[in-house]
Scaffold this motif. Structure first.
Motif, PDB file in Angstrom:
ATOM      1  N   SER A 301      17.703  35.243   4.724  1.00 23.50           N
ATOM      2  CA  SER A 301      17.933  34.197   5.668  1.00 23.50           C
ATOM      3  C   SER A 301      16.626  33.256   5.997  1.00 23.50           C
ATOM      4  N   ALA A 302      15.484  33.919   5.696  1.00 25.40           N
ATOM      5  CA  ALA A 302      14.329  32.785   5.647  1.00 25.40           C
ATOM      6  C   ALA A 302      14.280  32.087   4.571  1.00 25.40           C
ATOM      7  N   ALA A 303      14.709  32.482   3.333  1.00 24.58           N
ATOM      8  CA  ALA A 303      14.776  31.393   2.090  1.00 24.58           C
ATOM      9  C   ALA A 303      15.820  30.629   2.485  1.00 24.58           C
ATOM     10  N   LEU A 304      16.889  30.749   2.930  1.00 20.17           N
ATOM     11  CA  LEU A 304      18.140  29.773   3.205  1.00 20.17           C
ATOM     12  C   LEU A 304      17.595  28.670   4.223  1.00 20.17           C
ATOM     13  N   THR A 305      16.963  29.322   5.132  1.00 19.53           N
ATOM     14  CA  THR A 305      16.746  28.114   6.201  1.00 19.53           C
ATOM     15  C   THR A 305      15.595  27.370   5.864  1.00 19.53           C
ATOM     16  N   LEU A 306      14.539  27.757   4.800  1.00 20.07           N
ATOM     17  CA  LEU A 306      13.497  26.985   4.413  1.00 20.07           C
ATOM     18  C   LEU A 306      14.057  26.171   3.297  1.00 20.07           C
ATOM     19  N   MET A 307      14.874  26.443   2.488  1.00 24.69           N
ATOM     20  CA  MET A 307      15.146  25.472   1.510  1.00 24.69           C
ATOM     21  C   MET A 307      16.101  24.386   1.846  1.00 24.69           C
ATOM     22  N   MET A 308      16.956  24.575   2.996  1.00 29.68           N
ATOM     23  CA  MET A 308      18.019  23.324   3.487  1.00 29.68           C
ATOM     24  C   MET A 308      18.082  23.423   5.115  1.00 29.68           C
ATOM     25  N   PRO A 309      17.917  22.374   5.650  1.00 24.13           N
ATOM     26  CA  PRO A 309      18.036  21.969   7.006  1.00 24.13           C
ATOM     27  C   PRO A 309      19.448  22.836   7.522  1.00 24.13           C
ATOM     28  N   TYR A 310      19.376  23.472   8.537  1.00 24.75           N
ATOM     29  CA  TYR A 310      20.458  24.547   8.928  1.00 24.75           C
ATOM     30  C   TYR A 310      21.650  23.314   9.340  1.00 24.75           C
ATOM     31  N   PRO A 315      30.727  24.939   7.458  1.00 22.31           N
ATOM     32  CA  PRO A 315      31.694  26.189   7.554  1.00 22.31           C
ATOM     33  C   PRO A 315      32.113  26.684   6.175  1.00 22.31           C
ATOM     34  N   GLY A 316      31.857  28.167   5.997  1.00 18.95           N
ATOM     35  CA  GLY A 316      32.295  28.665   4.450  1.00 18.95           C
ATOM     36  C   GLY A 316      31.335  28.338   3.323  1.00 18.95           C
ATOM     37  N   SER A 317      30.225  27.774   3.787  1.00 16.16           N
ATOM     38  CA  SER A 317      29.043  27.677   2.993  1.00 16.16           C
ATOM     39  C   SER A 317      28.539  29.164   2.402  1.00 16.16           C
ATOM     40  N   THR A 318      28.482  29.165   1.086  1.00 15.59           N
ATOM     41  CA  THR A 318      27.731  30.201   0.500  1.00 15.59           C
ATOM     42  C   THR A 318      26.259  30.239  -0.029  1.00 15.59           C
ATOM     43  N   LEU A 319      25.633  31.185  -0.493  1.00 16.62           N
ATOM     44  CA  LEU A 319      24.300  31.123  -1.004  1.00 16.62           C
ATOM     45  C   LEU A 319      24.089  30.264  -2.344  1.00 16.62           C
ATOM     46  N   PRO A 320      25.199  30.491  -2.981  1.00 18.81           N
ATOM     47  CA  PRO A 320      24.942  29.630  -4.302  1.00 18.81           C
ATOM     48  C   PRO A 320      24.881  28.117  -4.041  1.00 18.81           C
ATOM     49  N   GLU A 321      25.714  27.607  -3.014  1.00 22.50           N
ATOM     50  CA  GLU A 321      25.211  26.134  -2.741  1.00 22.50           C
ATOM     51  C   GLU A 321      23.971  25.440  -2.375  1.00 22.50           C
ATOM     52  N   ILE A 322      23.122  26.614  -1.976  1.00 28.38           N
ATOM     53  CA  ILE A 322      22.065  25.940  -1.463  1.00 28.38           C
ATOM     54  C   ILE A 322      21.161  25.562  -2.767  1.00 28.38           C
ATOM     55  N   PHE A 323      21.282  25.979  -3.954  1.00 29.43           N
ATOM     56  CA  PHE A 323      20.604  25.514  -5.113  1.00 29.43           C
ATOM     57  C   PHE A 323      21.096  24.451  -5.619  1.00 29.43           C
ATOM     58  N   LEU A 324      22.401  23.782  -5.305  1.00 27.90           N
ATOM     59  CA  LEU A 324      22.652  22.503  -5.603  1.00 27.90           C
ATOM     60  C   LEU A 324      21.832  21.445  -4.646  1.00 27.90           C
ATOM     61  N   HIS A 325      21.537  21.879  -3.455  1.00 34.31           N
ATOM     62  CA  HIS A 325      20.667  21.186  -2.596  1.00 34.31           C
ATOM     63  C   HIS A 325      19.589  20.752  -3.112  1.00 34.31           C
ATOM     64  N   ILE A 326      18.739  21.916  -3.669  1.00 35.99           N
ATOM     65  CA  ILE A 326      17.451  21.653  -3.978  1.00 35.99           C
ATOM     66  C   ILE A 326      17.253  21.186  -5.614  1.00 35.99           C
ATOM     67  N   GLY A 327      18.533  20.989  -6.217  1.00 36.66           N
ATOM     68  CA  GLY A 327      18.464  20.493  -7.558  1.00 36.66           C
ATOM     69  C   GLY A 327      18.290  21.652  -8.710  1.00 36.66           C
ATOM     70  N   TRP A 328      18.553  22.707  -8.446  1.00 33.46           N
ATOM     71  CA  TRP A 328      18.546  23.776  -9.294  1.00 33.46           C
ATOM     72  C   TRP A 328      20.021  24.334  -9.756  1.00 33.46           C
ATOM     73  N   VAL A 335      23.277  32.577  -9.288  1.00 29.87           N
ATOM     74  CA  VAL A 335      23.540  33.283  -7.898  1.00 29.87           C
ATOM     75  C   VAL A 335      25.182  33.436  -7.765  1.00 29.87           C
ATOM     76  N   ALA A 336      26.111  32.490  -8.180  1.00 31.18           N
ATOM     77  CA  ALA A 336      27.358  32.563  -8.104  1.00 31.18           C
ATOM     78  C   ALA A 336      27.967  33.747  -9.022  1.00 31.18           C
ATOM     79  N   PHE A 337      27.170  34.049 -10.102  1.00 32.97           N
ATOM     80  CA  PHE A 337      27.499  35.325 -10.894  1.00 32.97           C
ATOM     81  C   PHE A 337      27.012  36.700 -10.008  1.00 32.97           C
TER      82      PHE A 337
END
Length: 609
Positions: A301-310, A315-328, A335-337
């Motif tokens: 949860s700390a990594a999620l909120t640090l990488m992307m503004p809340y 709704p329905g967002s998953t952890l892999p989508e965070i890496f699209l936001h930071i360009g990875w 992470v999807a795997f």
């Protein structure tokens, strides 16, 4: 006649189950040590929820303060885990909270506990089915949802598009479960999925602290304006900014949802028959696995909120989508795997706990015996697998993901409160009553006649003890200065009544704190009520504290009695009060169905005399 009928009916509600001595040959099958149990608890707790739960809480409930939500939920789970640990060494039989309640407070409490346990597992089936759609969607970069809502939804309604998705995933989900039930090598496959899951989660945590920005924990109104969210000066559903955008109420609401993440430690209790030294390994496995899971969810949860503004989470967002936001982009697929492997891990073993709970209740004839029918060569009732799997699929369609998480949490919180209540009761009972192993365990070779004679003899002895010249009398002095250093029938009844009153008063206190506005603003009304309730709670707690405790030696006991079980009940009830009215209505419907089954069948066919 009416009074006698009501008395017999009441006695049926509180009759307690006797435990049989475990078979000697079961000792040869004990192969799990403490490390194995810790790994088991972590694998069932750090599951699919780590990939979507934080996103559900961050966006609309707690913001960056989600890290605090996981700490609060973890604290509640650790308190409940300590209570489970004592029962794990006091009643070393598989059966979880259902069995613990049955041997302590009686049949009605056991049915409520078991029925809520089934609700939690059925809701978990629905969560897994919904997570399947999210995982497949992630693997194909949201192309599945675009197709469903594009080409299909252009011809039929959005509802029918969702139905199609669930009908594709749901039957496949149940079919694979039935086909793989007899494959013993699944244990090795499960361990492999768990290892992949932990590696991916570790990667997410490390990435968060590398690519994270502390400014996302200190967002202001200017950040919302720059993001194009300046349509309202109060920011509306986005909160007030900062680390706690939704206030203290948001933390409590988020903690109630996050509690779902820590339910998996019950699986450790289910393995008590396979533990080499259950009196030591069960409590250590529960506590250590919970502490590890608290750290993992805190890190994610700390990594999620640090990488992307809340506020950018949907709704329905998953952890892999965070890496699209930071360009990875490559990390997205990694992470999807991991999400897919975690889902497969949950899928391969999701039906064992519900099967065991239903099987025990059906064997005790509290549920219909057809649910206990076992497939040849398997330890899982197939009728229960199919029936409750279909119910889970229906719930997955009609309820949203957050609603399912709340439904799981409220059922588990209620069960954990009952277990804490049972610990409070059993520690103050005389030797051999309400969970004492020595008096409850009956020899298998004794025969029914010897069992009846033993029970009749025990009842006569109890009557003589209570009506004899040395019988105690309830006085005000006896409440605070008991005359015996060991528990007596009178002191046991005093604790039982006082514990029931405390449970009621704690519930009222939580209701006032959660639903009576004006407490923090200095309104004298709620402040007066709270003070009166606290005075009553303190006084009754003092009465329990003064009563003598059972001196039975156990490898583990809950410390700081009666405060710790009462704190566990208070925290659990506080979290339950944060649930929405819709969640309570759904729970009420489930309980009405359960009571209809129990009053029409279970109470009359129970095998407990």
């Amino acid at each position: 006649m009416l009074c006698q009928a009501l008395l017999r009916f009441g006695q049926k509600l509180v009759r307690r189950r006797k435990l049989w001595q475990p078979l000697a040959e079961d000792e040869q099958a004990r192969s799990l040590n403490t490390l194995d149990l810790v790994a088991l608890g972590v694998s069932y707790t750090v599951d699919i929820s780590v990939y979507f739960l934080a996103g559900e809480v961050v966006r609309d409930q707690a913001g960056p303060a989600t890290v605090i939500c996981f700490l609060v939920a973890g604290l509640s789970s650790v308190l409940a885990g300590l209570c489970y640990a004592e029962f794990g060494v006091r009643v070393p039989h598989s059966g979880s909270s259902y069995l613990y309640t049955y041997v302590t407070v009686g049949e009605l409490g056991a049915f409520v506990t078991g029925w809520n346990l089934i609700l939690s597992f059925v809701a978990y089936i629905a969560v897994v089915i919904r997570a399947w759609t999210l995982a497949l969607n992630n693997l194909f970069r949201n192309q599945i949802s675009q197709i469903l809502h594009g080409s299909i939804s252009s011809h039929v309604s959005h509802i029918f598009a969702e139905i199609l998705g669930f009908f594709v995933v749901g039957p496949m989900f149940l079919l694979m479960e039935l086909l793989t039930r007899n494959v013993r090598q699944l244990s090795l496959v499960t361990k492999g999925f768990t290892l992949v899951n932990l590696l991916v989660v570790s990667f997410v945590i490390i990435s968060g602290f590398i690519k994270g920005n502390v400014h996302n924990w200190k967002l202001t109104e200017e950040d919302y304006i720059q993001a194009g969210l300046n349509d309202t000066s109060s920011l509306g559903p986005l909160g007030s900014g900062g680390f706690v955008p939704f206030g203290f109420q948001g933390i409590l609401r988020g903690s109630a949802t996050c509690f779902y993440a820590f339910i998996g430690f019950e699986y450790i209790v289910a393995k008590v028959k396979k533990a080499k030294n259950p009196h030591r390994s069960i409590p250590m496995g529960i506590v250590i696995s919970l502490l590890i899971c608290v750290l993992v969810y805190f890190g994610v949860s700390a990594a999620l909120t640090l990488m992307m503004p809340y506020y950018q989470l949907q709704p329905g967002s998953t952890l892999p989508e965070i890496f699209l936001h930071i360009g990875w982009a490559p990390a997205y697929y990694i992470v999807a795997f991991g999400f897919f492997c975690s889902l497969s891990d949950s899928f391969l073993g999701y039906m064992f706990p519900i099967s065991q709970a239903i099987y025990m209740m059906a064997e005790d004839r509290l549920l219909f015996p057809v649910l206990a029918r076992i497939e040849t060569g398997s330890y899982a009732p197939m009728a229960a697998t199919v029936i409750f799997g279909i119910i889970g699929a229906i719930m997955a369609f009609f309820l949203g993901l957050t609603n399912l998480l709340d439904l799981m949490s409220v059922g588990a919180l209620l069960d954990y409160s009952l277990v804490a209540f049972c610990v409070l009761i059993v520690r103050y009972q005389p030797e051999g009553k309400n969970g004492g192993n020595e008096a409850q365990v009956q020899e298998e070779n004794g025969g029914n006649e010897a069992q009846v004679q033993e029970e009749n003899g025990g009842n006569e002895a109890q009557v003589q003890e209570e009506s004899g010249p040395a019988a105690e009398k309830l006085t005000l002095q006896a409440l605070f200065f008991p005359g015996s250093p060991t528990p007596t029938p009178l002191s046991g009844r005093v604790v039982y009544v006082c514990s029931s009153l405390l449970a009621l008063l704690l519930t009222l206190l939580c209701l006032v704190l959660a639903h009576w506005p004006g407490l923090l603003s200095g309104d004298p009304g709620p402040i007066t009520v709270d003070v009166l309730l606290l005075v009553l709670i303190t006084g009754i707690t003092g009465v329990i504290w003064r009563q003598p405790q059972n001196s039975t030696r156990l490898p583990f006991k809950v410390p700081a009695l009666p405060l710790l079980p009462l704190l566990s009940i208070f925290v659990n009830v506080c979290l339950m009060m944060q649930m929405t009215a819709a969640t309570w209505a759904q729970l009420g419907v489930w309980m009405l169905i359960g009571f209809a089954i129990y009053l029409s069948y279970g109470i009359w066919h129970s095998l407990v005399p």
